[in-house]
Structure formats: C-alpha cells, structure tokens
Scaffold this active site. Structure first.
Site, PDB file in Angstrom:
ATOM      1  N   ASP A 256       0.769  -1.180   0.050  1.00 10.94           N
ATOM      2  CA  ASP A 256       0.014  -0.003  -0.170  1.00 10.94           C
ATOM      3  C   ASP A 256       0.815   1.132   0.109  1.00 10.94           C
ATOM      4  OD1 ASP A 256      -2.208   1.941   0.208  1.00 10.94           O
ATOM      5  OD2 ASP A 256      -2.430   1.203   2.397  1.00 10.94           O
TER       6      ASP A 256
ATOM      7  N   THR B 211       6.096  -0.711   4.849  1.00 12.38           N
ATOM      8  CA  THR B 211       6.325  -1.872   5.575  1.00 12.38           C
ATOM      9  C   THR B 211       7.589  -2.773   4.752  1.00 12.38           C
ATOM     10  OG1 THR B 211       4.004  -2.358   6.306  1.00 12.38           O
ATOM     11  CG2 THR B 211       5.372  -4.299   6.061  1.00 12.38           C
TER      12      THR B 211
ATOM     13  N   ASP C 280      -6.311  -8.932   7.182  1.00  6.86           N
ATOM     14  CA  ASP C 280      -7.284  -8.966   8.267  1.00  6.86           C
ATOM     15  C   ASP C 280      -7.621  -7.513   8.260  1.00  6.86           C
ATOM     16  OD1 ASP C 280      -4.754  -7.837   9.065  1.00  6.86           O
ATOM     17  OD2 ASP C 280      -5.689  -7.554  11.216  1.00  6.86           O
TER      18      ASP C 280
HETATM   19  P1  IMP Z   1       1.987  -0.752   3.511  1.00  6.32           P
HETATM   20  O1  IMP Z   1       3.301  -0.524   4.844  1.00  6.32           O
HETATM   21  O2  IMP Z   1       1.251   0.680   3.712  1.00  6.32           O
HETATM   22  O3  IMP Z   1       2.910  -0.835   2.260  1.00  6.32           O
HETATM   23  O4  IMP Z   1       1.041  -1.848   4.066  1.00  6.32           O
HETATM   24  C1  IMP Z   1       1.464  -3.071   3.929  1.00  6.32           C
HETATM   25  C2  IMP Z   1       0.997  -3.892   5.129  1.00  6.32           C
HETATM   26  O5  IMP Z   1      -0.290  -3.246   5.671  1.00  6.32           O
HETATM   27  C3  IMP Z   1       0.649  -5.256   4.784  1.00  6.32           C
HETATM   28  O6  IMP Z   1       1.589  -6.096   5.239  1.00  6.32           O
HETATM   29  C4  IMP Z   1      -0.659  -5.464   5.407  1.00  6.32           C
HETATM   30  O7  IMP Z   1      -0.494  -6.328   6.358  1.00  6.32           O
HETATM   31  C5  IMP Z   1      -1.278  -4.199   5.699  1.00  6.32           C
HETATM   32  N1  IMP Z   1      -2.332  -3.987   4.697  1.00  6.32           N
HETATM   33  C6  IMP Z   1      -2.065  -2.695   3.883  1.00  6.32           C
HETATM   34  N2  IMP Z   1      -3.215  -2.671   3.040  1.00  6.32           N
HETATM   35  C7  IMP Z   1      -4.371  -3.475   3.622  1.00  6.32           C
HETATM   36  C8  IMP Z   1      -5.507  -3.950   3.243  1.00  6.32           C
HETATM   37  O8  IMP Z   1      -6.381  -3.059   2.410  1.00  6.32           O
HETATM   38  N3  IMP Z   1      -6.011  -4.824   4.149  1.00  6.32           N
HETATM   39  C9  IMP Z   1      -5.453  -5.599   5.164  1.00  6.32           C
HETATM   40  N4  IMP Z   1      -4.206  -5.017   5.479  1.00  6.32           N
HETATM   41  C10 IMP Z   1      -3.701  -4.391   4.781  1.00  6.32           C
HETATM   42 MG    MG Z   2      -1.878  -6.717   8.600  1.00  2.00          MG
END
Ligand code: IMP
Ligand code: MG
Length: 181
Positions: free
Chosen positions: A107, A111, A164
C-alpha cells in the site's frame, strides 16, 4: 459450501487467486531453476500467500526454504500508522543467499521498504526480489520495486486470504471488501 458473509463484497474469488499464484510460481521457477533460494514471508498477512505459493513451487520441483518475519503497522486501524513494528525477528541467516521477500499487500510501501532496509539488506544476501499478492499503487508513499505481482487493486481496504481487519477475516478463502452499507 461456506457462504459469503453479507457484508463482504468479493473482489477476487478463490479460483482466480489460486490460478494467479500458479502463474507466479511458474515465473519464479523460470528465474530460479537450478539455484536454491529462500522465501521470507512477512507475517501475519503473508501466511496464506506463502503457504499456497510454496506448494505450487513444489509441484514444479522447486524446494525453497521458508522463513518468517513479523511486522505490524496498522494495529486495529485500516490506515497505516507509518510506524512499522517488528513483532517477530528473522530467524534465518540469509547472508549470501538468494532471497524472495513476500508480503500480502503493498500500500504505502513503508512496510516493505523498512523491512528491506532494516532486516534484509544489512544481512548481505546474494540477491533480493520482492513478491506481493496485491498492489494498491494509488496508496504508495515510498517506492518499492516489485518483481512478482499477483493483482493490482483499487485503493480500498481489503480482507481475506490472510489479510485482516483488526485480526478478523484472515480465514476467508477470497479477497473481499468490507462494505459500509
Ligand atoms: P504498507 O506498509 O502501507 O505498504 O502496507 C503493507 C501492510 O499493511 C501489509 O503487510 C498489510 O498487512 C497491511 N495492509 C495494507 N493494506 C491493507 C488492506 O487493504 N487490508 C489489510 N491489510 C492491509
Ligand atoms: Mg496486516
């Protein structure tokens, strides 16, 4: 057959997820034919995806090692807090190894970027590739190169197949959107 809960709209049905994971396994098999490699799966969301992927790789006579790393950013919220917490340290020595880092969804990118910079690159692996099941490209705040991608999806909060919402819905065999109506 298990019924789809009323308040979840199916975005990607189970057969499409499984067919796509089969294809991803084929791409990976082409790239790693004769070399050993290790899949580092980011918990908890990556658990379903990595489990299915490794079985498909097994069907293609590949036998990657599997390791886990726990990260959390959302807590109970549906928007990233931006603070990435390590909930489980990497338990495998990846120095000199060919690594595929795998997550359920990309997203903001925080992470994976944090994980690569803090947990993977400093351990001096021979190579690193990134594999994600879902990509919400519109949500990106930091760049992360993706080598293997399942599906591009709209900027909606999705659940199921390991993903989740406040620890719920990880067990759904499809990817869905929790409807607000
Ligand atoms: P980022 O750090 O924003 O790229 O998000 C990555 C982490 O956030 C992933 O490992 C997911 O566990 C969680 N995540 C991001 N978007 C979603 C979603 O739409 N549903 C559930 N978990 C999400
Ligand atoms: Mg998660």
């Amino acid at each position: 057959m298990k019924e789809v809960p009323q308040h979840i709209d199916v975005l990607i049905p189970e057969h499409e997820i499984k067919a796509r994971i089969k294809e991803l396994a084929q791409y990976i098999a082409e790239d790693y034919q004769d070399k050993p490699f290790i899949i580092v799966s980011i918990l908890k969301g990556g658990v379903q995806f990595s489990a299915h992927l490794i079985l498909e790789l097994g069907r293609l006579n590949l036998d990657p090692h599997l390791s886990f790393l726990g990260k959390s950013s959302y807590g109970k919220e549906t928007v990233s807090s931006g603070r990435i917490k390590t909930t489980l340290a990497l338990d495998t020595d990846i120095e000199g190894q060919d690594v595929i880092i795998l997550d359920d969804i990309l997203d903001t990118g925080l992470t994976l970027k944090t994980t690569l910079e803090e947990d993977i690159f400093p351990k001096n692996p021979a190579s690193v590739k990134v594999c994600v099941l879902l990509d919400k490209a519109e949500g990106r705040k930091v760049e992360v190169p993706v080598d293997y991608l399942g599906f591009s999806i709209p900027k909606k909060f999705v659940v199921g197949f390991g993903l989740d919402s406040g620890e719920n819905y990880r067990s759904l065999p499809y990817i869905g959107v929790v409807s607000t109506s």
